[in-house]
Scaffold this active site. Structure first.
Site, short mmCIF file in Angstrom:
data_model
loop_
_atom_site.label_atom_id
_atom_site.label_comp_id
_atom_site.label_asym_id
_atom_site.label_seq_id
_atom_site.Cartn_x
_atom_site.Cartn_y
_atom_site.Cartn_z
N GLU A 287 32.38 51.70 -25.23
CA GLU A 287 31.48 50.86 -24.44
C GLU A 287 32.23 50.36 -23.22
OE1 GLU A 287 28.91 48.70 -22.56
OE2 GLU A 287 28.29 49.97 -24.25
N ASP A 331 23.53 57.49 -25.26
CA ASP A 331 22.41 56.56 -25.10
C ASP A 331 22.62 55.88 -23.76
OD1 ASP A 331 20.31 54.84 -25.39
OD2 ASP A 331 21.21 53.63 -26.97
N CYS A 384 15.97 54.94 -23.15
CA CYS A 384 14.79 54.12 -23.42
C CYS A 384 13.95 54.01 -22.15
CB CYS A 384 15.19 52.73 -23.93
SG CYS A 384 13.77 51.83 -24.61
#
Length: 455
Positions: A287, A331, A384
């Site tokens: 991350e 993602d 998303c």
């Protein structure tokens, strides 16, 4: 506690969103806990804050007509109180006199007597007409059909057009109204029981597709999460399916190495970790933002699998490990247009100008991650957002770089095997096996899933 306390919490949330760029879904629970609101008042505060933020564009148009001035000419702290007042008048069952009086009192405390008189006049004018009359009135100010739809449904025009194009790519443009309506409906709280580590609690309804998903029911889900040590967790069913599409794409061989390249805040990482533990694989996470990396570590705390979490740019992290991984989840950071139900202010913060920078990053992450795949390895590109530039457009650009070294798997067939019930997944116009989930059709966030295998 009183309704006034709930209104005060809602007001603090809306003000922080506009004044400090706060995120309502992160701030509101803290303010509710600090104010020690009852369950009923917590629900009221959530409805007022989320509903106001979600329909801000519509309410601003109504306020401009009622106040006979642009909302830019209204003092920000007064404007936010008025927005909450309009929401109470036009979208709740709160009595008009209570909505007006409480809002005027709030303005009096925050901005003084003169501002309170102005707020009283504006809200009483709005209270004299029905929601339908006000919507018809603001629609008459629109310069196009899309602008009228924007005012009616509280979606910026550019988002409406992006959603329409994405639905048309599936041959379903007629579903746009249903999608816009679903975006404005508060979502059910969906949870996941981490596979192999926890079971769905008795008495909870299972979700229709994820084999590990269930509905939280009424009340705060936090006690369930806390009592389970994080093995039961809040997670949208679309996110669960995205992680399972990668882990269930092909049978897992013991000893596989997996990587979650853009892991924050860690929900999908925890599900991947449980799946890796069950199948004898290892998992690493990465991350970019240190605070979000901390959230990833928290999300993994209950999973008895060591998962190292690195803090690095995903492109550099992948480039440092050529051919090392059997499965990689990308993602990617995106506009978030698929989660407008959960992030009510997001639709007003993003603009078309954000898309090119994001798609460039998405392409670079996909191509870098592909280089980190071992032969036969699988990459799941997940975002998303249904925006075609962030989905089909990114994959078209990425595959021009990775070319014949890659093949796209049928994610639709994978989810058909995973899902507990049949899913309505029309084939995209390009004939690929990519999956686009939808709030109005599946009850999930609008998650996009594509699976790419290195030959």
């Amino acid at each position: 506690m009183t309704g006034g306390s709930a209104r005060a919490v809602a007001y603090q949330t809306v003000r922080a969103v506009h004044a400090d760029q706060a995120y309502a879904n992160l701030l509101l629970p803290r303010l509710i806990a600090r104010a020690r609101l009852s369950t009923a008042d917590a629900g009221l505060a959530t409805e007022l804050a989320y509903g106001t933020l979600r329909r801000q564009g519509t309410y601003d148009a109504i306020l401009a007509l009622a106040a006979d001035r642009s909302v830019d000419q209204i003092e920000p702290m007064v404007l936010d109180a008025l927005r909450i007042g309009v929401h109470q008048l036009l979208a709740t069952r709160i009595a008009s006199h209570a909505a007006v009086n409480e809002t005027v009192e709030l303005v009096h405390r925050e901005a003084g007597k003169s501002a309170a008189g102005f707020a009283n006049a504006v809200l009483r004018r709005i209270s004299r007409d029905t929601p339908g009359q006000w919507l018809a009135r603001v629609a008459q100010t629109a310069r196009s059909d899309d602008e009228a739809l924007s005012l009616r449904t509280a979606h910026p025009v550019w988002i409406i057009r992006a959603l329409r194009r994405a639905l048309a790519a599936e041959g379903r443009p007629g579903e746009l109204d249903d999608l816009l309506q679903a975006d404005n409906a508060p979502p059910h709280v969906t949870m996941a029981a981490l596979p192999g580590l926890a079971d769905v609690p008795a008495g909870h309804a299972r979700t229709p597709y994820s084999p590990f998903g269930f509905r939280a029911g009424g009340g705060d889900p936090e006690p369930l999460v806390r009592e389970s040590g994080g093995l039961l967790r809040v997670q949208d069913e679309g996110s669960q399916l995205a992680a399972l599409a990668l882990t269930r794409a092909t049978p897992v061989a013991a000893g596989e190495r997996w990587l979650d390249l853009c892991a924050g805040p860690g929900g999908k990482t925890a599900l991947l970790a449980a799946e890796a533990l069950a199948h004898g694989a290892t998992l690493e996470a990465n991350e970019l933002i240190p605070a979000r990396a901390g959230l990833v570590r928290q999300a993994l705390a209950g999973v008895p699998l060591p998962v190292p979490v690195s803090v690095a740019d995903g492109r550099a992290r992948a480039a440092a490990s050529p051919g090392a991984y059997d499965r990689i989840l990308v993602d990617a950071p995106c506009t978030g247009l698929g989660a407008l139900r959960r992030r009510p202010e997001a639709r007003w913060r993003k603009s078309p100008a954000d898309v090119p920078e994001l798609t460039t990053l998405q392409v670079e992450l996909v191509t870098a991650a592909f280089g980190a795949l071992a032969p036969g390895g699988i990459l799941a590109y997940v975002t998303c957002s249904p925006h075609l530039a962030e989905t089909a457009g990114v994959l078209a650009q990425a595959r021009r770089t990775i070319g014949e070294r890659s093949e796209e798997l049928d994610a639709r067939a994978v989810l058909a095997r995973v899902a507990a019930h049949p899913m309505d997944l029309p084939a995209p116009a390009d004939g690929s096996g990519r999956v686009q989930l939808w709030p109005h059709r599946h009850g999930t966030d609008a998650m996009f899933i594509s699976l790419i295998r290195r030959r």
